[in-house]
Design an enzyme around this catalytic site. Structure first.
Site, mmCIF file in Angstrom:
data_model
loop_
_atom_site.group_PDB
_atom_site.id
_atom_site.type_symbol
_atom_site.label_atom_id
_atom_site.label_comp_id
_atom_site.label_asym_id
_atom_site.label_seq_id
_atom_site.Cartn_x
_atom_site.Cartn_y
_atom_site.Cartn_z
ATOM 1 N NE ARG A 152 -3.347 -2.283 2.955
ATOM 2 C CZ ARG A 152 -3.141 -3.439 3.502
ATOM 3 N NH1 ARG A 152 -1.812 -3.872 3.941
ATOM 4 N NH2 ARG A 152 -3.910 -4.361 3.474
ATOM 5 C CE LYS A 176 -6.120 -1.227 4.998
ATOM 6 N NZ LYS A 176 -7.555 -1.381 4.507
ATOM 7 C CG HIS A 246 -5.296 0.679 -3.868
ATOM 8 N ND1 HIS A 246 -4.494 0.275 -2.561
ATOM 9 C CD2 HIS A 246 -6.325 -0.217 -3.871
ATOM 10 C CE1 HIS A 246 -5.037 -0.514 -1.907
ATOM 11 N NE2 HIS A 246 -6.213 -0.975 -2.801
ATOM 12 N NE ARG A 249 -2.950 -3.407 -1.585
ATOM 13 C CZ ARG A 249 -2.347 -4.042 -0.516
ATOM 14 N NH1 ARG A 249 -1.211 -4.317 -0.572
ATOM 15 N NH2 ARG A 249 -3.248 -4.975 0.142
ATOM 16 C CG HIS A 272 -5.755 -9.019 1.336
ATOM 17 N ND1 HIS A 272 -5.827 -9.498 -0.054
ATOM 18 C CD2 HIS A 272 -5.614 -7.629 1.191
ATOM 19 C CE1 HIS A 272 -5.859 -8.195 -0.765
ATOM 20 N NE2 HIS A 272 -5.709 -7.428 0.031
ATOM 21 C CE1 TYR A 281 -6.391 -7.493 -7.116
ATOM 22 C CE2 TYR A 281 -6.104 -8.299 -4.914
ATOM 23 C CZ TYR A 281 -6.124 -7.314 -5.601
ATOM 24 O OH TYR A 281 -6.163 -6.131 -4.950
#
Length: 310
Positions: A152, A176, A246, A249, A272, A281
């Site tokens: 990110r 995150k 993004h 990414r 993730h 994806y």
């Protein structure tokens, strides 16, 4: 009329509940107020005098009306969510004995696939850097690393010197939830980063800092600054798609899966927590394969020719 005043008062109490008890933002509160205002008007038109009189059929008819007004599935789902939450609140306050939305399924939302760059477009972008100045070399290193790692943009710009392990060709980053992960970056990105650290960063360094990527003042590169760099470089490379960090990414993940990388590995590299987030994806990869088939397979070509002459 008196019943409508009562309903409006309960709506005001509900909005206060959202703010104080649920801690929702002003914007969310305004959306609830707007959506539920229309719902209460509908109840009045149906001569419903008490919330306990509301049945599942009333709400289903209201949702059909919303579709009839031209609202899309996403908007109708948002209205239903507001109505469901409102009736849950009424049950908490003992103003309603049951939630008439309980047996109503939310409309199925189609998830839009994010736009990505083709491999050729990424190559064109990365080959457009000149490295003539310290800034050029820094820009190349940032974009090369972003595509090589799938980070990110916030993770990219938060990197410190100690996070880079060029001899092993991997980096450490915090994503995150402050979760640390190890991401391989490959030989090409390692080489560009080596040149940046040896030639460009010393020129950009104005004060003591461990931050990896610096702007011309020696401060950490900002998101806005990097976004401008990326947009300008895309224009120089002749890329017409609306490029963002993004989108790179997304391109990174899509290209890996198209080349057979296991979904679990892609999930780990992207950081993730839930693999369902990564599964989008695989859908993108299937769309890509379908497109390739339609453009290259002889039977698909024959079908197109037949349709064009019929």
């Amino acid at each position: 009329m008196a019943e409508q005043v009562i309903k409006e008062r309960e709506l005001e109490n509900f909005l206060t509940y959202l703010t104080i008890d649920r801690g929702l933002s002003l914007n969310t509160k305004e959306n609830y107020a707007r959506d539920l205002g229309g719902y209460l008007t509908y109840l009045e038109q149906q001569s419903i005098e008490h919330f306990n009189q509301v049945k599942r059929e009333h709400i289903q008819t209201y949702l059909i009306e919303l579709y009839g007004r031209g609202l899309n599935t996403k908007s109708v789902a948002r209205h239903l969510s507001a109505i469901r939450t409102f009736h849950q609140y009424l049950m908490i306050e003992r103003l309603c004995s049951q939630n008439p939305c309980d047996l109503i399924e939310s409309p199925k939302l189609s998830r839009d696939l994010p736009e990505v760059l083709s491999v050729a477009e990424v190559e064109r972008l990365l080959e457009s850097f000149t490295e003539e100045t310290a800034a050029d070399l820094r820009n190349h290193a940032m974009v090369e690393l972003l595509y090589a790692s799938g980070l990110r943009v916030s993770e990219l710009l938060a990197l410190n010197i100690v996070d880079i392990h060029l001899s092993m060709q991997f980096i450490k980053c915090r994503g995150k939830g402050d979760k640390e992960r190890i991401v391989p970056i490959g030989e090409v990105a390692s080489d560009v980063l080596t040149r940046y650290l040896e030639k460009a960063r010393p020129q950009l360094l104005k004060k003591s800092t461990d931050v990896l990527f610096l702007n011309r003042f020696g401060d950490p590169m900002s998101r806005q600054g990097f976004f401008k760099i990326l947009k300008k470089q895309a224009q120089m490379a002749g890329i017409t798609k609306n490029l963002s960090p993004h989108k790179l990414r997304h391109s990174f993940a899509t290209h890996l899966i198209e080349n057979g990388v296991d979904l679990r590995l892609v999930q780990e590299m992207l950081g993730h927590s839930d693999i369902s987030t990564t599964q989008i994806y695989t859908h993108m990869s299937k769309e890509h394969l379908k497109e390739l088939f339609e453009h290259t397979h002889p039977r698909a070509q024959a079908l197109k020719e037949r349709d064009s002459t019929s």
